[in-house]
Design a protein around this motif. Structure first.
Motif, short mmCIF file in Angstrom:
data_model
loop_
_atom_site.label_atom_id
_atom_site.label_comp_id
_atom_site.label_asym_id
_atom_site.label_seq_id
_atom_site.Cartn_x
_atom_site.Cartn_y
_atom_site.Cartn_z
N ARG A 105 -2.18 5.91 -0.05
CA ARG A 105 -0.77 5.90 -0.43
C ARG A 105 -0.21 7.32 -0.50
O ARG A 105 0.88 7.60 0.01
N THR A 149 -7.47 3.60 -2.16
CA THR A 149 -6.10 3.09 -2.02
C THR A 149 -5.08 4.14 -2.46
O THR A 149 -4.00 4.26 -1.87
N GLU A 150 -5.41 4.92 -3.50
CA GLU A 150 -4.51 5.96 -3.96
C GLU A 150 -4.43 7.09 -2.94
O GLU A 150 -3.36 7.67 -2.73
N CYS A 208 0.82 -1.22 0.00
CA CYS A 208 0.00 0.00 0.00
C CYS A 208 0.85 1.26 0.00
O CYS A 208 0.41 2.31 -0.47
N ASP A 209 2.05 1.17 0.51
CA ASP A 209 2.91 2.34 0.63
C ASP A 209 4.10 2.30 -0.32
O ASP A 209 5.16 2.87 -0.03
N ARG A 210 3.97 1.61 -1.43
CA ARG A 210 5.08 1.53 -2.37
C ARG A 210 5.49 2.94 -2.81
O ARG A 210 4.66 3.82 -3.00
#
Length: 721
Positions: free
Chosen positions: A279, A275-276, A173-175
């Motif tokens: 992040r 999700t975006e 999730c935090d790429r």
């Protein structure tokens, strides 16, 4: 005992005190979970002396449950929250809620499962499966988000998962985001641009509060100039925020940014998937997001190391939020920069009069770009007096404008027609009995949209299918469209130039970044001959082959009771005129009007911006209007008309008797019914020296209202409906 005060997101309760358990470390700004009755709530640890509240005995304090795994909100952001709540007379809890805009981001590091097409086919193809597979080509997201994209139910997609057509992908999730590089593709700037860019670069290096007004004509290369300041912030390892007024501008900007810096920026707007948002929020809070490009709400994100703020198209009305916390992002951006002790750049070809006045007084530093980049010239502007050059019966485009469009089409050049009115017609009525189609929730006419075969309200979103017969008299085939919208103008273009490829550009047709990107690609690729659009086309777009701009009805913006009508009309028409002749070919602008002698129209025709602003400045000074005076509106609403009226009269009856504040009203709002609520307004006109917010808080705080009544305060209002 270690006790703290929490700011929680329930304005009715106010701040609450809690006990910090032994071994738990909290500091001001820590985001924590705490008990409230049987529930768990989120709160922010705040300095107790800055949040007044009743002291609770130590014995009654309940313990904080957990410190959430996100960095504490920095003091500069907490001061911004306090200032915004104070200035706009809003509950501080409502402002703070905008900071924690992604609930998922507060849960710490995580992975999640997304899905994408595997390339396989289902055992049995159904119409819905076929639709979904076509829509999801190249997409990867959660099942729910894919279902929204494809316009099908979750069950349809789960069936495709079971048959292996959609395959799961485990993602962090935090790429990290791709890193932008300051020296990726440095442009060749002209002398005036180099000088302006140098001023901004020095300010970024100095790391001191420095507000700038970047005042450059359309096509002068303002973006390239402030990109140099962005590059300097990147070299110094600092974060940058760029605010844009419209989501439709985002894709065009992202492409230009990536060409200059080698990677796209982080985006923040309402269309992001959850999700975006998660992040982006966490990357911003940890400092890993280098440059954030977003809508006004991006102002309240928890930047770890902010070094520069840019407000592009800073004059735009859409920077003012008209519901919830009614703040102006342009002004809050300046305050954020002040608290962070960093430079802020307000960029515009048609600055707000308030910004020009701040520059005149020396509070802002004005940086000018007086000519277009690369030798391009400003377009020739002329008026079409509709009282003399009348369109043919049943048409809205004057013969001269139609002839010039035909000439552009023959030369392979593009034309743009501007009319700030969505849909086909603003009013539909029965030709037999005169019945007018009105919204059931608002005091507004329903707008006919022929593209979608709907009658729609542009205020509450209500839609209904056009009836076959008049609801009042029963007459069939009796509906008559009154007045033009962009769809009607597009139909007229199709009649005049049947071979022309026409694109209608409004918030209805460009309602996502993807659609905006598709439009830009088509226009730049020569697949569009004529663009017909609303205010969405007045800014940000650069089409070298666009050489003719026609303003269908320049007088439209001067109608109604908008106290900034002349300035707004000037800005819109000047901005749309600036779309013409941005490449090597000269441009021409034809402005259709019935009032060629009106000061704003004459100023546009003569290209005399200074004369218009001088006249508008004197008119504002005489009226005590901003920037020389202050406005605030009090809006009272209820589902019961009598209740709203009585509450408004109660407010009016207790008005303060002060020499420096005049109170007008109460009176029914121009939009007296909105989304099912009856509305009354009071307008306050105050001198700059008045303690306006304190007066309003004391005035309204002494009154009690029925539960069904809502009272909103709008400081520095832009909308008067």
């Amino acid at each position: 005992m270690n006790r703290v005060r929490l700011l929680i997101f329930n304005a009715a309760l106010g701040p609450l005190d809690y006990r910090v358990p032994d071994g738990m470390q909290v500091v001001p700004g820590s985001v924590v979970s705490a008990p409230l009755g049987p529930r768990q709530i989120i709160g922010i640890v705040w300095e107790a002396e800055r949040l007044p509240g009743e002291a609770v005995p130590d014995a009654k304090l309940r313990p904080i449950l957990d410190v959430l795994p996100v960095p504490p909100l920095r003091g500069e952001l907490r001061r911004l929250i306090e200032w915004t709540a104070d200035y706009y007379c809003a509950p501080i809890a409502h402002v703070a809620r905008m900071v924690l805009a992604s609930g998922g981001a507060l849960k710490g590091p995580a992975t999640m499962t997304e899905y994408r097409l595997s390339g396989g086919l289902p055992e049995r193809m159904t119409p819905k499966r076929e639709l979904a597979m076509a829509a999801l080509e190249g997409e990867q997201a959660t099942i729910r988000e894919l279902a929204e994209t494809a316009g099908v139910s979750d069950a349809v997609l789960r069936g495709l998962v079971n048959q292996g057509v959609l395959e799961p992908v485990e993602v962090d999730c935090d790429r990290p985001y791709p890193q932008a590089r300051a020296d990726h593709d440095e442009p060749v700037l002209e002398e005036s641009q180099v000088e302006a860019a140098g001023t901004f670069v020095e300010a970024v290096t100095a790391r001191q509060f420095a507000p700038f007004l970047l005042d450059g004509v359309t096509g002068s290369g303002k973006t390239e100039v402030y990109f140099e300041a962005v590059a300097e912030a990147l070299r110094l390892g600092r974060q940058v925020l760029v605010l844009l007024p419209e989501i439709a501008l985002t894709e065009n900007f992202l492409r230009r940014f990536e060409e200059r810096f080698g990677a796209p920026p982080v985006t923040w707007h309402s269309s992001l998937k959850s999700t975006e948002r998660r992040r982006a929020w966490r990357a911003i809070a940890t400092g890993h997001a280098q440059v954030v490009v977003g809508a006004r709400s991006a102002l309240f994100l928890p930047y770890a190391n902010l070094g520069l703020v840019v407000v592009d198209e800073a004059h735009e009305v859409s920077f003012k939020q008209d519901d919830g916390v009614r703040y102006n992002a342009r002004d809050v951006a300046v305050m954020r920069a002040r608290f962070e002790k960093i430079p802020v750049i307000l960029a515009s070809a048609t600055p707000a009069l308030e910004s020009l006045q701040m520059a005149e007084s020396g509070i802002y530093t004005r940086v000018e770009l007086a000519s277009r980049y690369g030798g391009a010239t400003l377009p020739d502007i002329s008026l079409v007096d509709l009282t003399e050059e009348k369109p043919e019966r049943g048409r809205w485009l004057a013969p001269r404008l139609a002839k010039e469009m035909e000439a552009r089409l023959e030369r392979g050049e593009q034309s743009l027609l501007f009319l700030n009115r969505r849909g086909y017609a603003p009013l539909t009525l029965c030709r037999n009995c005169g019945f007018r189609f009105q919204c059931s929730n608002c005091s507004a006419w329903l707008v006919e949209h022929r593209f979608t075969q709907k009658l729609a309200c542009h205020h509450c979103g209500h839609e209904e299918a056009p009836p076959a017969t008049c609801p009042d008299c029963g007459e069939p085939d009796c509906m008559v469209a009154c007045g033009p919208g962009v769809e009607r103008i597009a139909d007229e273009v199709a009649e005049i130039l049947p071979e022309a490829r026409v694109a209608v550009v409004t918030s209805d047709t460009l309602n996502s970044p993807e659609r905006a990107a598709q439009f830009v690609a088509q226009a730049e690729g020569g697949a569009i001959d004529v663009i017909v659009g609303t205010q969405l086309v007045t800014k940000g777009f650069h089409f070298p082959e666009l050489t003719l701009v026609g303003v269908v009805d320049a007088d439209l913006g001067l109608e109604g009771g908008d106290l900034r009508a002349a300035e707004r009309t000037y800005q819109q028409v000047a901005q749309v005129a600036g779309r013409a002749g941005r490449g090597s070919k000269p441009g021409e602008v034809l402005i259709q009007t019935r009032h060629p002698d009106a000061p704003v129209i004459a100023a546009l025709a003569n290209g005399d911006r200074d004369a218009f602003y001088e006249a508008e400045t004197e008119a504002r000074r005489d009226a005590g209007a901003p920037p020389f005076g202050r406005w605030a509106a009090i809006i009272v609403s209820s589902e019961d008309e009598a209740e709203a009226r009585d509450a408004a009269r109660a407010i009016g009856g207790t008005r303060p008797d002060l020499a420096d504040i005049a109170v007008l009203g109460p009176a029914p709002a121009p939009m007296a019914l909105l989304r099912g609520r009856y509305r009354y307004r009071l307008l306050l006109n105050a001198r700059r020296s008045a303690e306006l917010q304190d007066v309003i808080r004391k005035w309204l705080g002494a009154l009690d209202f029925p539960r069904g009544v809502r009272v909103h305060v709008d400081v520095d209002p832009y909308s008067f409906v």
